[in-house]
Design a protein around this motif. Structure first.
Motif, PDB file in Angstrom:
ATOM      1  N   UNK A 145     -13.050  57.662  32.912  1.00 20.00           N
ATOM      2  CA  UNK A 145     -13.565  58.128  32.368  1.00 20.00           C
ATOM      3  C   UNK A 145     -13.758  59.585  31.475  1.00 20.00           C
ATOM      4  N   UNK A 146     -13.908  59.653  30.350  1.00 11.66           N
ATOM      5  CA  UNK A 146     -13.822  60.731  29.625  1.00 11.66           C
ATOM      6  C   UNK A 146     -15.276  61.621  29.956  1.00 11.66           C
ATOM      7  N   UNK A 147     -14.850  63.004  29.413  1.00 15.59           N
ATOM      8  CA  UNK A 147     -16.395  63.977  29.449  1.00 15.59           C
ATOM      9  C   UNK A 147     -16.354  64.346  27.854  1.00 15.59           C
ATOM     10  N   UNK A 148     -17.602  64.430  27.926  1.00 12.47           N
ATOM     11  CA  UNK A 148     -18.653  64.458  26.368  1.00 12.47           C
ATOM     12  C   UNK A 148     -18.519  65.584  26.051  1.00 12.47           C
ATOM     13  N   UNK A 149     -19.295  66.340  26.894  1.00 11.91           N
ATOM     14  CA  UNK A 149     -19.527  67.541  26.727  1.00 11.91           C
ATOM     15  C   UNK A 149     -19.367  68.591  27.273  1.00 11.91           C
ATOM     16  N   UNK A 150     -18.499  69.755  26.886  1.00 17.89           N
ATOM     17  CA  UNK A 150     -18.742  71.167  28.338  1.00 17.89           C
ATOM     18  C   UNK A 150     -19.093  71.795  28.508  1.00 17.89           C
ATOM     19  N   UNK A 151     -20.936  71.189  28.288  1.00 23.61           N
ATOM     20  CA  UNK A 151     -21.420  71.959  28.818  1.00 23.61           C
ATOM     21  C   UNK A 151     -22.660  71.755  29.922  1.00 23.61           C
ATOM     22  N   UNK A 152     -22.653  70.462  29.599  1.00 23.36           N
ATOM     23  CA  UNK A 152     -24.342  69.473  29.610  1.00 23.36           C
ATOM     24  C   UNK A 152     -23.200  69.101  31.446  1.00 23.36           C
ATOM     25  N   UNK A 153     -21.709  69.007  31.309  1.00 29.65           N
ATOM     26  CA  UNK A 153     -21.004  67.995  32.177  1.00 29.65           C
ATOM     27  C   UNK A 153     -21.481  66.448  32.373  1.00 29.65           C
ATOM     28  N   UNK A 154     -21.946  65.298  30.411  1.00 33.45           N
ATOM     29  CA  UNK A 154     -22.296  64.224  30.088  1.00 33.45           C
ATOM     30  C   UNK A 154     -20.989  63.881  30.093  1.00 33.45           C
ATOM     31  N   UNK A 155     -20.905  62.226  30.314  1.00 31.77           N
ATOM     32  CA  UNK A 155     -19.497  61.766  30.628  1.00 31.77           C
ATOM     33  C   UNK A 155     -19.907  60.423  29.448  1.00 31.77           C
ATOM     34  N   UNK A 156     -19.013  59.935  29.365  1.00 31.06           N
ATOM     35  CA  UNK A 156     -18.835  58.038  29.128  1.00 31.06           C
ATOM     36  C   UNK A 156     -19.178  57.388  30.171  1.00 31.06           C
ATOM     37  N   UNK A 157     -18.952  56.007  30.096  1.00 28.33           N
ATOM     38  CA  UNK A 157     -19.648  55.113  31.138  1.00 28.33           C
ATOM     39  C   UNK A 157     -18.474  54.695  31.516  1.00 28.33           C
ATOM     40  N   UNK A 158     -18.002  54.516  33.284  1.00 26.41           N
ATOM     41  CA  UNK A 158     -16.386  54.528  33.405  1.00 26.41           C
ATOM     42  C   UNK A 158     -16.168  53.412  32.921  1.00 26.41           C
ATOM     43  N   UNK A 159     -15.247  53.401  32.555  1.00 24.35           N
ATOM     44  CA  UNK A 159     -14.217  51.885  32.171  1.00 24.35           C
ATOM     45  C   UNK A 159     -13.022  50.908  32.775  1.00 24.35           C
ATOM     46  N   UNK A 160     -12.670  50.094  32.839  1.00 23.16           N
ATOM     47  CA  UNK A 160     -11.686  49.474  33.078  1.00 23.16           C
ATOM     48  C   UNK A 160     -10.739  49.508  32.035  1.00 23.16           C
ATOM     49  N   UNK A 161      -9.812  49.815  32.383  1.00 28.16           N
ATOM     50  CA  UNK A 161      -8.556  49.990  31.571  1.00 28.16           C
ATOM     51  C   UNK A 161      -7.242  48.827  31.420  1.00 28.16           C
ATOM     52  N   UNK A 162      -6.634  48.603  33.226  1.00 25.23           N
ATOM     53  CA  UNK A 162      -5.974  47.276  33.331  1.00 25.23           C
ATOM     54  C   UNK A 162      -6.084  46.472  32.847  1.00 25.23           C
ATOM     55  N   UNK A 163      -5.039  45.473  32.882  1.00 24.61           N
ATOM     56  CA  UNK A 163      -5.896  44.290  32.833  1.00 24.61           C
ATOM     57  C   UNK A 163      -6.195  43.250  33.670  1.00 24.61           C
ATOM     58  N   UNK A 164      -6.911  42.580  34.096  1.00 23.28           N
ATOM     59  CA  UNK A 164      -7.943  42.130  35.173  1.00 23.28           C
ATOM     60  C   UNK A 164      -6.578  40.872  35.728  1.00 23.28           C
ATOM     61  N   UNK A 165      -5.821  41.066  37.528  1.00 21.75           N
ATOM     62  CA  UNK A 165      -5.893  40.199  38.044  1.00 21.75           C
ATOM     63  C   UNK A 165      -5.730  40.806  39.353  1.00 21.75           C
ATOM     64  N   UNK A 166      -5.609  39.931  40.323  1.00 22.08           N
ATOM     65  CA  UNK A 166      -5.709  39.699  41.754  1.00 22.08           C
ATOM     66  C   UNK A 166      -4.698  40.602  42.131  1.00 22.08           C
ATOM     67  N   UNK A 167      -4.221  41.051  41.884  1.00 17.96           N
ATOM     68  CA  UNK A 167      -2.754  41.274  42.534  1.00 17.96           C
ATOM     69  C   UNK A 167      -2.923  43.259  42.147  1.00 17.96           C
ATOM     70  N   UNK A 168      -1.574  43.932  42.870  1.00 16.46           N
ATOM     71  CA  UNK A 168      -2.139  45.425  43.236  1.00 16.46           C
ATOM     72  C   UNK A 168      -1.661  46.137  41.841  1.00 16.46           C
ATOM     73  N   UNK A 169      -2.653  47.391  42.008  1.00 14.70           N
ATOM     74  CA  UNK A 169      -2.365  48.095  40.623  1.00 14.70           C
ATOM     75  C   UNK A 169      -2.497  49.726  41.415  1.00 14.70           C
ATOM     76  N   UNK A 170      -1.826  50.383  41.776  1.00 15.87           N
ATOM     77  CA  UNK A 170      -2.194  51.594  42.339  1.00 15.87           C
ATOM     78  C   UNK A 170      -1.967  52.661  41.754  1.00 15.87           C
ATOM     79  N   UNK A 171      -2.274  54.189  42.540  1.00 15.80           N
ATOM     80  CA  UNK A 171      -1.233  55.209  42.110  1.00 15.80           C
ATOM     81  C   UNK A 171      -1.541  56.088  40.793  1.00 15.80           C
TER      82      UNK A 171
END
Length: 356
Positions: A145-171
């Motif tokens: 997620x990315x902040x869009x306003x430094x004063x009002x603490x607004x953010x973009x909608x959280x998004x998945x940035x990894x590929x779809x998989x049933x295996x583990x993506x960690x740390x």
């Protein structure tokens, strides 16, 4: 640093451009096994630590694994994982000032919040000061997620940035490329085989950093300052500055103006503040480039908006009163200690332009 009655664990640390360290950790003082997020800043004058609690989870809810950074206004910003109705979400909080004893805002849930565990948050800040947070969405996704306003603490909608998989993506781990338009994220995964490998993804289109940025290296008698030139956003001002640099115009000129907590200014061959080059440029304003933090370089001018030529200043703190009135053409990313040590009559040995 902590010196509490409970268990203090998982510290992370950052240091601002003034050399002040900031530490955050989880601490279960008050209820064993139920952690809150603690924060401490070292006072550079008293050489002591000022501490506070930045989380406010409901009774019995635990907060763990914090990550800390400094935002574009010089304020500490912290992300952590917090128990919410049996699942862990990622929360964020930041100070609303830069005081030794900061006033903290209200923690904000910034994760995907879809009845899965969001853990292992990591935070970074781009050159314009916006915070970015990545985390492990248990156990097979990486969220961001990315902040869009430094004063009002607004953010973009959280998004998945990894590929779809049933295996583990960690740390996951995150870093900002301050010389180009990119966020870099890495993580560990067993996508290809039973052994874990390290994966990397690059995300572009961060605003307001230019797509390709060259760097101006200012060699002063106190040391070297490096700043990113915003050539795409501010083409007139940067072209004028680069032309002067390439003609050795700034060699051996002094900084004639120093105002503590405001600006250091130079670029006048007369050393009086009244001189400059032979060519004026029109006022250039980009609403995305603001003087909201230390290290923003701008073109000095007289009351005439179109009178900028060779004199430039660099902010020593947030200076939002300059927004919309002075051309901000570069941002410091290295040498903040040198910047803050400069005084009137210190001087520029030379300035060089480097390709990315």
């Amino acid at each position: 640093v902590s010196n509490t009655a409970g268990a203090s664990k998982n510290p992370t640390i950052t240091v601002d451009g003034r050399g002040i360290p900031y530490v955050t950790w989880q601490d279960d003082t008050g209820q064993s096994g139920v952690y809150k997020i603690h924060y401490a800043r070292r006072d550079p004058t008293l050489l002591s630590w000022t501490k506070t609690i930045v989380s406010n989870a409901a009774s019995g809810r635990t907060c763990e694994n914090p990550s800390i950074n400094i935002d574009g206004l010089g304020r500490p910003a912290i992300a952590w994982e917090q128990d919410v109705n049996g699942f862990k979400d990622i929360f964020f909080n930041k100070s609303i000032n830069r005081e030794v004893i900061p006033a903290w805002g209200t923690p904000k849930n910034i994760s995907l919040s879809n009845n899965t565990n969001s853990t292992k948050a990591q935070i970074a800040t781009d050159i314009a000061g916006y915070s970015y947070v990545v985390w492990q969405e248990s156990p097979n996704k990486i969220g961001m997620v990315k902040q869009t306003d430094l004063t009002n603490n607004t953010w973009t909608t959280a998004a998945q940035i990894s590929p779809n998989t049933n295996l583990q993506l960690l740390n996951p781990s995150i870093a900002m490329d301050l010389r180009s338009n990119a966020t870099h994220v890495s993580w560990e995964s067993n996508i290809q085989d039973a052994f874990y490998d390290i994966y990397h993804v690059k995300k572009t289109a961060n605003v307001p950093v230019a797509t390709i940025n060259r760097v101006a290296e200012i060699n002063t008698n106190k040391g070297i300052i490096k700043m990113v030139l915003l050539e795409k956003e501010m083409p007139v001002s940067t072209a004028n500055f680069i032309s002067l640099v390439n003609s050795n115009f700034y060699n051996n000129l002094i900084f004639h103006r120093y105002e503590p907590g405001f600006v250091i200014q130079g670029g006048d061959p007369t050393g009086t503040g009244n001189g400059g080059s032979s060519t004026n440029i029109p006022l250039e304003i980009n609403k995305l480039i603001k003087y909201n933090h230390m290290g923003v370089a701008g073109m000095a001018r007289t009351a005439d908006p179109d009178s900028a030529n060779s004199q430039f200043f660099i902010t020593l703190d947030a200076a939002p009163t300059l927004n919309g009135s002075y051309a901000a053409f570069a941002m410091v990313y290295s040498g903040f200690d040198v910047l803050l040590s400069l005084r009137a009559n210190d001087y520029i040995n030379n300035i060089t332009i480097h390709d990315p």
